[in-house]
Write an enzyme that holds these catalytic residues in place. Structure first.
Site, PDB file in Angstrom:
ATOM      1  N   LYS A 202     -15.052 -19.961  -7.160  1.00 49.27           N
ATOM      2  CA  LYS A 202     -16.509 -19.863  -7.163  1.00 49.27           C
ATOM      3  C   LYS A 202     -16.892 -18.435  -7.527  1.00 49.27           C
ATOM      4  O   LYS A 202     -16.549 -17.483  -6.820  1.00 49.27           O
ATOM      5  CB  LYS A 202     -17.056 -20.221  -5.792  1.00 49.27           C
ATOM      6  CG  LYS A 202     -18.567 -20.073  -5.705  1.00 49.27           C
ATOM      7  CD  LYS A 202     -19.101 -20.623  -4.411  1.00 49.27           C
ATOM      8  CE  LYS A 202     -20.599 -20.420  -4.327  1.00 49.27           C
ATOM      9  NZ  LYS A 202     -21.143 -20.944  -3.074  1.00 49.27           N
ATOM     10  N   ARG A 212     -30.678 -21.591  -4.528  1.00 49.69           N
ATOM     11  CA  ARG A 212     -31.089 -20.748  -3.402  1.00 49.69           C
ATOM     12  C   ARG A 212     -32.565 -20.939  -3.098  1.00 49.69           C
ATOM     13  O   ARG A 212     -32.967 -20.933  -1.938  1.00 49.69           O
ATOM     14  CB  ARG A 212     -30.747 -19.284  -3.696  1.00 49.69           C
ATOM     15  CG  ARG A 212     -29.232 -19.048  -3.688  1.00 49.69           C
ATOM     16  CD  ARG A 212     -28.858 -17.613  -4.054  1.00 49.69           C
ATOM     17  NE  ARG A 212     -27.421 -17.492  -4.272  1.00 49.69           N
ATOM     18  CZ  ARG A 212     -26.832 -16.451  -4.855  1.00 49.69           C
ATOM     19  NH1 ARG A 212     -27.573 -15.434  -5.273  1.00 49.69           N
ATOM     20  NH2 ARG A 212     -25.531 -16.422  -5.012  1.00 49.69           N
ATOM     21  N   LYS A 225     -23.491 -11.372  -3.511  1.00 52.95           N
ATOM     22  CA  LYS A 225     -22.341 -12.047  -2.899  1.00 52.95           C
ATOM     23  C   LYS A 225     -21.019 -11.601  -3.520  1.00 52.95           C
ATOM     24  O   LYS A 225     -20.014 -12.303  -3.443  1.00 52.95           O
ATOM     25  CB  LYS A 225     -22.531 -13.565  -3.003  1.00 52.95           C
ATOM     26  CG  LYS A 225     -23.798 -14.060  -2.296  1.00 52.95           C
ATOM     27  CD  LYS A 225     -23.804 -15.579  -2.094  1.00 52.95           C
ATOM     28  CE  LYS A 225     -25.041 -16.003  -1.290  1.00 52.95           C
ATOM     29  NZ  LYS A 225     -25.051 -17.452  -0.974  1.00 52.95           N
ATOM     30  N   LYS A 256     -16.745 -23.278 -10.339  1.00 54.77           N
ATOM     31  CA  LYS A 256     -18.205 -23.198 -10.257  1.00 54.77           C
ATOM     32  C   LYS A 256     -18.682 -21.831 -10.677  1.00 54.77           C
ATOM     33  O   LYS A 256     -18.121 -20.838 -10.208  1.00 54.77           O
ATOM     34  CB  LYS A 256     -18.589 -23.476  -8.806  1.00 54.77           C
ATOM     35  CG  LYS A 256     -20.053 -23.402  -8.508  1.00 54.77           C
ATOM     36  CD  LYS A 256     -20.264 -23.637  -7.045  1.00 54.77           C
ATOM     37  CE  LYS A 256     -21.716 -23.386  -6.750  1.00 54.77           C
ATOM     38  NZ  LYS A 256     -21.967 -23.175  -5.367  1.00 54.77           N
ATOM     39  N   SER A 282     -27.292 -25.250 -10.508  1.00 54.75           N
ATOM     40  CA  SER A 282     -28.744 -25.308 -10.670  1.00 54.75           C
ATOM     41  C   SER A 282     -29.241 -24.611 -11.929  1.00 54.75           C
ATOM     42  O   SER A 282     -30.097 -25.144 -12.647  1.00 54.75           O
ATOM     43  CB  SER A 282     -29.419 -24.707  -9.430  1.00 54.75           C
ATOM     44  OG  SER A 282     -28.922 -23.420  -9.159  1.00 54.75           O
ATOM     45  N   TYR A 321     -26.702 -32.394 -11.159  1.00 53.70           N
ATOM     46  CA  TYR A 321     -28.047 -32.873 -10.847  1.00 53.70           C
ATOM     47  C   TYR A 321     -28.516 -33.895 -11.878  1.00 53.70           C
ATOM     48  O   TYR A 321     -29.549 -34.529 -11.689  1.00 53.70           O
ATOM     49  CB  TYR A 321     -29.028 -31.685 -10.786  1.00 53.70           C
ATOM     50  CG  TYR A 321     -28.607 -30.651  -9.771  1.00 53.70           C
ATOM     51  CD1 TYR A 321     -28.879 -30.825  -8.418  1.00 53.70           C
ATOM     52  CD2 TYR A 321     -27.886 -29.503 -10.148  1.00 53.70           C
ATOM     53  CE1 TYR A 321     -28.461 -29.893  -7.478  1.00 53.70           C
ATOM     54  CE2 TYR A 321     -27.470 -28.563  -9.221  1.00 53.70           C
ATOM     55  CZ  TYR A 321     -27.759 -28.762  -7.889  1.00 53.70           C
ATOM     56  OH  TYR A 321     -27.340 -27.842  -6.959  1.00 53.70           O
TER      57      TYR A 321
HETATM   58  C1  PBG Z   1     -23.767 -21.972  -0.899  1.00 59.92           C
HETATM   59  C2  PBG Z   1     -23.802 -22.689  -2.191  1.00 59.92           C
HETATM   60  C3  PBG Z   1     -24.398 -22.242  -3.370  1.00 59.92           C
HETATM   61  C4  PBG Z   1     -24.324 -23.294  -4.264  1.00 59.92           C
HETATM   62  C5  PBG Z   1     -23.644 -24.351  -3.642  1.00 59.92           C
HETATM   63  N1  PBG Z   1     -23.320 -23.952  -2.357  1.00 59.92           N
HETATM   64  C6  PBG Z   1     -25.146 -20.976  -3.682  1.00 59.92           C
HETATM   65  C7  PBG Z   1     -24.529 -19.676  -3.449  1.00 59.92           C
HETATM   66  O1  PBG Z   1     -23.327 -19.520  -3.349  1.00 59.92           O
HETATM   67  O2  PBG Z   1     -25.309 -18.736  -3.344  1.00 59.92           O
HETATM   68  C8  PBG Z   1     -24.905 -23.265  -5.642  1.00 59.92           C
HETATM   69  C9  PBG Z   1     -25.159 -24.569  -6.305  1.00 59.92           C
HETATM   70  C10 PBG Z   1     -26.108 -24.519  -7.433  1.00 59.92           C
HETATM   71  O3  PBG Z   1     -26.525 -23.447  -7.902  1.00 59.92           O
HETATM   72  O4  PBG Z   1     -26.480 -25.608  -7.901  1.00 59.92           O
HETATM   73  N2  PBG Z   1     -22.603 -21.535  -0.398  1.00 59.92           N
END
Ligand code: PBG
Length: 332
Positions: A202, A212, A225, A256, A282, A321
């Site tokens: 990730k 978010r 992060k 991801k 997203s 989505y």
């Molecule tokens: C949280 C999480 C995130 C997503 C899935 N789980 C956001 C992040 O790490 O800040 C993102 C999914 C998306 O953007 O569709 N741990």
């Protein structure tokens, strides 16, 4: 100048592209509804359907609405959903204790969905961000994201999700040692069949903004992060993360975001021969969806092209989505 008439070439690759039937016959990859995990945002209340501003066409659904909506697509063969709770601010805290509350939004939604659709696979994220006052996936002290204290919380969170009937646990926090700790806790408490789909690779990405916003963590996030999510410039590191998670007891792994990281999907697949999932996140959704809305690209063809790309890169399946659109398209 001498122009030579080109006669029959020994090979004519276009023979295999002449008609739909021959193209389909030699096609190397295909995808179907059975490859989809649909991420769904859940909110408190009843009768609620609130569109996520940055993700046109995506809604936060109260549990009763989610039951109807998910049921519709489950009936059309959707195999799995990933539920994301949009936790109201009053239920967030610095110790994130609502994350393992047996009656929190994620657990209530899971119980309701599993009761109604026992066959549907329900995946829940394990991370503290929906419950945290500062938007981080872990506990924060003096600006530092604490690793070991956080994974103790994640272990409790995972157990509460298993108890509510989640089939798949998706640690999305990127702390060290969390998969091992979760696996041991699941085993010790009799949840030996709960699947772990680890967000192993990730990346610290700009493509998560819409998510978010949707879960109400965006405006709260202090800093970034990057001290736990991967550096976008790295690829070997992703392989080390996957190896670690598999050793610690993950059944499946995730890359991801999706499209900008297809090279990672392919490397992971080739190296580990294990089921790899991509999360078309997203921001990817927003970009494509906005282009569709503006008439810049065609909806079905574009969405199908991205799905096919994931399969070509070696993915077993995709969190997207666009799942409802894809299902409608494939059923037509
Ligand atoms: C949280 C999480 C995130 C997503 C899935 N789980 C956001 C992040 O790490 O800040 C993102 C999914 C998306 O953007 O569709 N741990």
């Amino acid at each position: 100048m001498k122009i030579v008439a080109y006669r029959f070439p020994s090979s004519r690759p276009r023979r295999l592209r002449r008609s739909k039937n021959i193209r389909n016959l030699v096609q190397e990859t295909s995808f179907s509804i059975s490859d989809l995990i649909w991420p769904v945002f859940i909110c408190e209340g009843t009768n609620k359907r609130v569109e996520v501003k940055s993700m046109p066409g995506v809604f936060r659904l109260s549990i009763d609405e989610a039951l109807k909506e998910i049921g519709k697509f489950h009936q059309l063969d959707l195999p799995a959903v990933a539920l994301f709770p949009c936790v109201p601010e009053e239920d967030k805290s610095a110790d994130c204790s609502n994350a393992w509350n047996p009656d929190n939004l994620a657990n209530r939604a899971t119980k309701a969905i599993k009761k109604e659709y026992p066959e549907l696979l329900v995946m829940l994220d394990v991370a503290l961000d929906p419950y945290n006052i500062n938007g981080h996936d872990g506990l924060v002290s003096d600006g530092i994201i604490l690793n070991d204290e956080t994974i103790d919380c994640l272990g409790k969170q995972a157990l509460s999700h298993a108890a509510s009937g989640a089939d798949i646990i998706g640690p999305s926090d990127m702390m060290d040692g969390r998969v091992g700790l979760i696996r041991e806790n699941l085993e010790a408490n009799g949840y030996k069949d709960v699947i772990i789909l680890s967000y192993s690779a990730k990346y610290a990405s700009s493509f998560y903004s819409g998510f978010r916003d949707a879960v109400g963590a965006g405006s709260l996030l202090v800093g970034d992060k990057k001290s736990y999510q991967l550096d976008m410039a790295n690829s070997d590191e992703a392989l080390r993360m996957v190896q670690r998670d598999l050793e610690e007891g993950a059944d499946m792994v995730m890359v991801k975001p999706g499209l900008p990281y297809l090279d990672i999907c392919r490397r992971v697949k080739d190296t580990f021969n294990t089921p790899v999932f991509a999360y078309q996140v997203s921001g990817e959704y927003s970009m494509i969806q906005n282009a569709i809305i503006q008439g810049l690209v065609p909806e079905e063809e574009t969405v199908i092209e991205t799905m096919t790309s994931f399969k070509r890169a070696g993915c077993a399946g995709v969190l997207t989505y666009f799942a409802p659109v894809i299902i409608k398209y494939l059923k037509e």
